[in-house]
Scaffold this motif. Structure first.
Motif, mmCIF file in Angstrom:
data_model
loop_
_atom_site.group_PDB
_atom_site.id
_atom_site.type_symbol
_atom_site.label_atom_id
_atom_site.label_comp_id
_atom_site.label_asym_id
_atom_site.label_seq_id
_atom_site.Cartn_x
_atom_site.Cartn_y
_atom_site.Cartn_z
ATOM 1 N N THR A 1 0.836 -1.197 0.000
ATOM 2 C CA THR A 1 0.000 0.000 0.000
ATOM 3 C C THR A 1 0.882 1.262 0.000
ATOM 4 O O THR A 1 2.059 1.206 0.385
ATOM 5 N N PRO A 2 0.312 2.397 -0.424
ATOM 6 C CA PRO A 2 1.120 3.620 -0.556
ATOM 7 C C PRO A 2 1.819 4.065 0.726
ATOM 8 O O PRO A 2 2.918 4.638 0.665
ATOM 9 N N ASP A 3 1.201 3.805 1.890
ATOM 10 C CA ASP A 3 1.875 4.216 3.135
ATOM 11 C C ASP A 3 3.189 3.467 3.309
ATOM 12 O O ASP A 3 4.099 3.949 3.974
ATOM 13 N N LYS A 4 3.327 2.302 2.693
ATOM 14 C CA LYS A 4 4.573 1.535 2.812
ATOM 15 C C LYS A 4 5.573 1.889 1.710
ATOM 16 O O LYS A 4 6.753 2.099 1.989
ATOM 17 N N HIS A 5 5.123 1.936 0.447
ATOM 18 C CA HIS A 5 6.122 2.234 -0.606
ATOM 19 C C HIS A 5 6.496 3.713 -0.617
ATOM 20 O O HIS A 5 7.585 4.072 -1.060
ATOM 21 N N GLY A 6 5.604 4.557 -0.100
ATOM 22 C CA GLY A 6 5.961 5.957 0.098
ATOM 23 C C GLY A 6 6.033 6.809 -1.153
ATOM 24 O O GLY A 6 6.395 7.985 -1.087
ATOM 25 N N LEU A 7 5.692 6.227 -2.290
ATOM 26 C CA LEU A 7 5.794 6.994 -3.532
ATOM 27 C C LEU A 7 4.658 8.008 -3.650
ATOM 28 O O LEU A 7 3.519 7.719 -3.301
ATOM 29 N N ASP A 8 4.986 9.186 -4.124
ATOM 30 C CA ASP A 8 3.975 10.129 -4.590
ATOM 31 C C ASP A 8 4.493 10.698 -5.911
ATOM 32 O O ASP A 8 5.581 10.324 -6.369
ATOM 33 N N ASN A 9 3.710 11.572 -6.537
ATOM 34 C CA ASN A 9 4.102 12.025 -7.873
ATOM 35 C C ASN A 9 5.452 12.740 -7.879
ATOM 36 O O ASN A 9 6.220 12.616 -8.828
ATOM 37 N N ASP A 10 5.745 13.479 -6.815
ATOM 38 C CA ASP A 10 7.031 14.185 -6.745
ATOM 39 C C ASP A 10 8.187 13.194 -6.582
ATOM 40 O O ASP A 10 9.221 13.309 -7.250
ATOM 41 N N LYS A 11 8.020 12.233 -5.685
ATOM 42 C CA LYS A 11 9.098 11.253 -5.473
ATOM 43 C C LYS A 11 9.302 10.399 -6.719
ATOM 44 O O LYS A 11 10.427 10.042 -7.067
ATOM 45 N N ALA A 12 8.184 10.057 -7.399
ATOM 46 C CA ALA A 12 8.312 9.237 -8.606
ATOM 47 C C ALA A 12 9.103 9.978 -9.685
ATOM 48 O O ALA A 12 9.814 9.362 -10.480
ATOM 49 N N ALA A 13 8.968 11.294 -9.686
ATOM 50 C CA ALA A 13 9.683 12.087 -10.687
ATOM 51 C C ALA A 13 11.158 12.253 -10.333
ATOM 52 O O ALA A 13 11.960 12.707 -11.149
ATOM 53 N N SER A 14 11.520 11.855 -9.105
ATOM 54 C CA SER A 14 12.906 11.966 -8.664
ATOM 55 C C SER A 14 13.569 10.601 -8.753
ATOM 56 O O SER A 14 13.156 9.659 -8.088
ATOM 57 N N GLU A 15 14.572 10.490 -9.595
ATOM 58 C CA GLU A 15 15.147 9.179 -9.893
ATOM 59 C C GLU A 15 15.757 8.496 -8.678
ATOM 60 O O GLU A 15 15.939 7.291 -8.662
ATOM 61 N N ALA A 16 16.058 9.276 -7.652
ATOM 62 C CA ALA A 16 16.760 8.690 -6.512
ATOM 63 C C ALA A 16 15.842 7.847 -5.634
ATOM 64 O O ALA A 16 16.291 6.955 -4.931
#
Ligand SMILES: [Zn+2]
Length: 289
Positions: free
Chosen positions: A63-78
């Motif tokens: 679930t998103p609370d675990k993978h922590g991805l959001d649109n900004d983080k996804a756009a950041s390759e790190a």
């Protein structure tokens, strides 16, 4: 039967932001192909019903609370490198070192931030039509690909622009366009005789128009209810009776590829497998006649 003995490759073919409005749009390919497997028009997107959170769950099995991805983080390759939960692609790379893996994502952050870099995934990010052409060319020369992901983006773009929902003709037209492109992919797979020994998941990440006509992110059923289907050897035909989350995609893909999974939220949907298809191969077929 052990599912992974019968599946040579997994295709996860998605369109962004289509919800379950494929029921109102003209989608002859999806209508026909979903019926060849197990499907539902009441699968659930994850919360919030946003692309990075939802595709992140499809591809990381949590679930998103675990993978922590959001649109900004996804756009950041790190970010993907720091994620505590590896993607399905990374699991496949670790356990199938020589496997051909490919990701065709119209929304570039999937390739830059959700699927890890430097794990030998063939990545393409192009507009929907060019992306489809690239995929068709790729599969023609790489029929031995083990895991292939496709995300088409135009339904979501049309929803943001013209509004989501059954009363938005331009939105429905974009869904029809994605149906035609996915239909071309499926027809090519059939022409190449790749359907019988492949597992194919057809899905979208979320809908839209629930609390905001031109957006999504809420738990409103228009945002959260989505179509989801799975076709393949060992997969039942018919409507899935229980709860299905888009996150479950990772579980069925991993099972079909014979991958050991970490502690995921992804589960095999109830009623997905034929009775003789064993989730863990524990009840092995009598193989000595
Ligand atoms: Zn999306």
């Amino acid at each position: 039967m052990k599912l992974s003995d019968h599946v040579k490759r997994v295709f996860i073919l998605g369109m962004d932001g289509a919800g379950n409005f494929v029921q109102q749009a003209d989608t002859p390919y999806l209508d026909a192909w979903l019926k060849r497997g197990a499907y539902t028009y009441n699968a659930q997107a994850e919360m919030p019903t946003i692309s990075a959170e939802c595709w992140g769950s499809v591809l990381h099995g949590v679930t998103p609370d675990k993978h922590g991805l959001d649109n900004d983080k996804a756009a950041s390759e790190a970010y993907s490198i720091q994620s505590p939960y590896p993607s399905l692609f990374r699991l496949a790379r670790e356990q199938l070192p020589d496997a051909k893996l490919a990701a065709f994502s119209a929304w570039a952050p999937i390739n830059s931030g959700i699927i890890e870099d430097n794990i030998g995934v063939h990545k393409f990010s192009l507009s929907d039509e060019r992306l489809t052409e690239e995929l068709l060319a790729y599969i023609g020369v790489n029929p031995d690909v083990r895991l292939l992901f496709l995300q088409l983006d135009e339904p979501d773009g049309a929803g943001h622009c013209y509004g989501y929902g059954p009363d938005s003709p331009d939105y429905l037209a974009a869904i029809k366009g994605s149906d035609e492109r996915i239909g071309r992919v499926l027809e090519r797979l059939e022409a190449l005789d790749l359907v019988a020994d492949s597992l194919i998941v057809l899905l979208t990440d979320h809908g839209g128009g629930g609390e905001n006509k031109h957006g999504h992110g809420s738990p409103h059923p228009m945002d959260r209810n989505v179509f989801w289907g799975c076709i393949g050897p060992g997969i039942r035909q018919g409507v899935l009776p229980g709860r299905v989350s888009i996150t479950d995609t990772a579980a069925i893909a991993a099972l079909a590829l014979g991958l050991e999974t970490p502690g995921w939220d992804a589960r095999l949907p109830e009623g997905l497998l034929d009775e003789d298809a064993e989730a863990d191969g524990g009840k092995a077929e009598t193989d000595n006649g």
